[in-house]
Design an enzyme around this catalytic site. Structure first.
Site, PDB file in Angstrom:
ATOM      1  N   LYS A 149       0.843  -1.182   0.000  1.00  0.00           N
ATOM      2  CA  LYS A 149       0.000   0.000   0.000  1.00  0.00           C
ATOM      3  C   LYS A 149       0.890   1.247   0.000  1.00  0.00           C
ATOM      4  O   LYS A 149       2.032   1.115   0.421  1.00  0.00           O
ATOM      5  CB  LYS A 149      -0.940   0.005   1.196  1.00  0.00           C
ATOM      6  CG  LYS A 149      -0.253   0.284   2.544  1.00  0.00           C
ATOM      7  CD  LYS A 149      -1.206   0.849   3.555  1.00  0.00           C
ATOM      8  CE  LYS A 149      -1.153   2.330   3.699  1.00  0.00           C
ATOM      9  NZ  LYS A 149      -0.097   2.855   4.574  1.00  0.00           N
ATOM     10  N   HIS A 241      -6.485   0.580   6.003  1.00  0.00           N
ATOM     11  CA  HIS A 241      -6.569  -0.226   7.218  1.00  0.00           C
ATOM     12  C   HIS A 241      -7.941  -0.130   7.906  1.00  0.00           C
ATOM     13  O   HIS A 241      -8.565  -1.145   8.208  1.00  0.00           O
ATOM     14  CB  HIS A 241      -5.492   0.181   8.228  1.00  0.00           C
ATOM     15  CG  HIS A 241      -4.093   0.127   7.695  1.00  0.00           C
ATOM     16  ND1 HIS A 241      -3.677  -0.816   6.793  1.00  0.00           N
ATOM     17  CD2 HIS A 241      -2.996   0.892   7.934  1.00  0.00           C
ATOM     18  CE1 HIS A 241      -2.394  -0.625   6.509  1.00  0.00           C
ATOM     19  NE2 HIS A 241      -1.966   0.413   7.187  1.00  0.00           N
TER      20      HIS A 241
HETATM   21  C1  BG6 Z   1       1.206   2.034   7.935  1.00  0.00           C
HETATM   22  C2  BG6 Z   1       1.144   3.524   7.875  1.00  0.00           C
HETATM   23  O1  BG6 Z   1       0.515   1.453   6.860  1.00  0.00           O
HETATM   24  O2  BG6 Z   1       0.616   1.572   9.154  1.00  0.00           O
HETATM   25  C3  BG6 Z   1       1.851   4.153   9.090  1.00  0.00           C
HETATM   26  O3  BG6 Z   1       1.779   3.987   6.678  1.00  0.00           O
HETATM   27  C4  BG6 Z   1       1.279   3.581  10.367  1.00  0.00           C
HETATM   28  O4  BG6 Z   1       1.709   5.567   9.068  1.00  0.00           O
HETATM   29  C5  BG6 Z   1       1.277   2.055  10.318  1.00  0.00           C
HETATM   30  O5  BG6 Z   1       2.082   4.043  11.437  1.00  0.00           O
HETATM   31  C6  BG6 Z   1       0.551   1.481  11.514  1.00  0.00           C
HETATM   32  O6  BG6 Z   1       0.703   0.088  11.509  1.00  0.00           O
HETATM   33  P1  BG6 Z   1       0.693  -0.754  12.853  1.00  0.00           P
HETATM   34  O7  BG6 Z   1       0.790  -2.163  12.419  1.00  0.00           O
HETATM   35  O8  BG6 Z   1       1.889  -0.277  13.637  1.00  0.00           O
HETATM   36  O9  BG6 Z   1      -0.597  -0.406  13.525  1.00  0.00           O
END
Ligand code: BG6
Length: 480
Positions: A149, A241
């Protein structure tokens, strides 16, 4: 997710010396390697740093050590190779293709290949085109393309990227990554919903008042100004997400936990979401403050951010209405932010209150509704909140909970990338985003991206701009 045996593979990471490869992919690959799942070889490729096979193996060993990965059980890293793609020209890709084919011949491989694009999104189109033009997309075996992504920046760019991908690859060969789908607790949403009939029978507008999905981070930019300032929270987190989580909470029962059955139901949810108006969105940007007792600077003061013209949102809250029989009228509130009060990824389902209060002491408004809070990180698990009478003569109610925590029962959970990489090798697309799904999601948010929404300031270490409360119609956010 399935138990298919993994055949021999050549795994090619374009961007094999980058941050994603170092921090996520190589540690996950080493853990899989230790499980001895298949005959497995890897080519890392990069543009900047000059490596040969030996220096790349040293680089990987050092990176793994820095990430705290124990490689003492791995006898040798001689299954790792390096081949540069230089500036990414067609000529350089031809040399790259020669090396791939030579290695396959020397190693007696049948042509099963994975191309993992761990490069900045601006490089996706040229890389996909070159892989196709030099014929690397075709082999005697299975060839797969993995794209990280963000897949596009809006509907039009996502459609263009899909067209390019489909020029060289069939959709069944394409794995669009949203690493949230690889998280064990996110997959558990499916198990929770579809193996507990008790909850499924409550899962609709008849019993549920609202759904809140929160991804709060305490981290700030973490030296990613160049990427983040052009993207912002809507594109970085909400479109992918949080929207993925929303589809898993809202979808109908699929006929089976299989790629097409699950993704078909998710797309149906996305298509049922009513157009989002600007009054359903609140954006914010963090200023100075204290997070977990530590003073931090504001977004505008971060290295690489030009304060005078950055309106990039580091916080976004969106209210969605899923206009179908199951959900019409139930607000789905999606909220994410950086430099928030605490780290919390949670799905909070608020059930309807009883229709009347039969207790003289309380009005119906005084009776807090039942709530199911699914915690995706940290402390993965869930809590079901309900009311009990406190002992004593008069009726006094207090809120208690049933609590389940994964780590107490199951210990360490696998990393999302470990799960996703294994699924790629096994050819299971259930946890990957299909072309129509990514487009349906961009279709929802693209109109908002061209609107000039206000971006409200919020102090670091808070729950974001106060203006976001207007999305709740007088209620309070569950996670505070
Ligand atoms: C990423 C984003 O996809 O997901 C980041 O680009 C973010 O900005 C991260 O910090 C968060 O992922 P996780 O797994 O740490 O919740």
């Amino acid at each position: 997710m399935n138990d298919k045996k993994v055949p021999p593979y050549l795994f090619i990471i374009i961007g094999g010396t980058g941050d994603l490869a170092r921090r996520k992919l190589l540690p996950a690959i080493c853990r899989l390697w230790e499980k001895n799942l298949s005959e497995f070889y890897l080519i890392g490729s990069g543009s900047g740093r000059k490596h040969d096979d030996e220096t790349y193996r040293d680089f990987v060993a050092r990176s793994l050590e820095e990430e705290g990965v124990d490689i003492s059980h791995i006898d040798s890293l001689d299954w790792l190779y390096y081949q540069s793609v230089g500036t990414g020209s067609l000529e350089e890709f031809k040399a790259f293709a020669d090396r791939v084919q030579q290695l396959e011949k020397n190693l007696n491989l049948t042509g099963n290949r994975v191309f993992y694009l761990a490069v900045p999104p601006s490089v996706f189109p040229n890389t996909i085109k070159n892989i196709g033009e030099v014929g690397l997309n075709k082999s005697g075996g299975e060839t797969k393309l993995v794209v990280e992504k963000p897949f596009g920046r809006d509907l039009q760019s996502a459609q263009e990227l899909n067209r390019l991908v489909h020029k060289y690859f069939d959709e069944s060969q394409v794995y669009r990554i949203d690493h949230y789908l690889g998280k064990e607790t996110v997959q558990n949403l499916l198990a929770f919903r579809f193996s507990n009939a008790m909850f499924e029978s409550l899962w609709s507008r008849d019993r549920i008042e609202r759904v809140e999905i929160t991804v709060a981070e305490t981290l700030g930019l973490e030296h990613r100004a160049g990427y983040y300032d052009k993207v912002g929270a809507l594109r970085d987190m909400i479109q992918n997400h949080l929207t993925q989580l929303m589809t898993l909470v809202a979808m109908e029962v699929p006929t089976a936990i299989e790629a097409d059955a699950v993704r078909y139901e998710k797309v149906k949810v996305l298509r049922a979401v009513s157009p989002i108006s600007s009054s359903d969105v609140v954006l914010g940007q963090y200023t100075r403050g204290a997070v977990e007792g530590r003073e931090v600077i504001g977004y505008c003061e971060e290295e690489g951010i030009n304060c005078s013209d950055s309106h990039t949102e580091t916080y976004a809250a969106v209210r969605l209405n899923i206009s179908n029989w199951r959900w019409q009228g139930v607000p789905f509130l999606l909220r994410t932010g950086k430099r928030m009060f605490k780290e919390a990824t949670e799905i909070a389902i608020t059930f309807r209150r009883p229709p009347v209060s039969i207790f003289k002491q309380f009005s119906i408004k005084d009776i807090q509704p039942n709530r199911l809070v699914i915690t995706l990180q940290p402390d993965e698990g869930f809590d079901l909140y309900f009311k009990v009478k406190e002992p004593g003569e008069s009726y006094k109610l207090s809120t208690q909970s049933l609590h389940f925590e994964y780590s107490e029962i199951f210990g360490r959970l696998p990393d999302a990338y470990e799960t996703l990489l294994l699924d790629i090798l096994k050819g299971d697309q259930t946890l990957f985003v299909r072309a129509d799904e990514v487009e349906a999601s961009w279709e929802l948010y693209t109109p908002l991206l061209s609107n000039h929404q206000d971006v409200y300031k919020y102090a670091s270490g808070t729950w974001g701009p106060i203006e976001a409360e207007r999305l709740l119609d007088g209620e309070k956010w569950c996670t505070v």
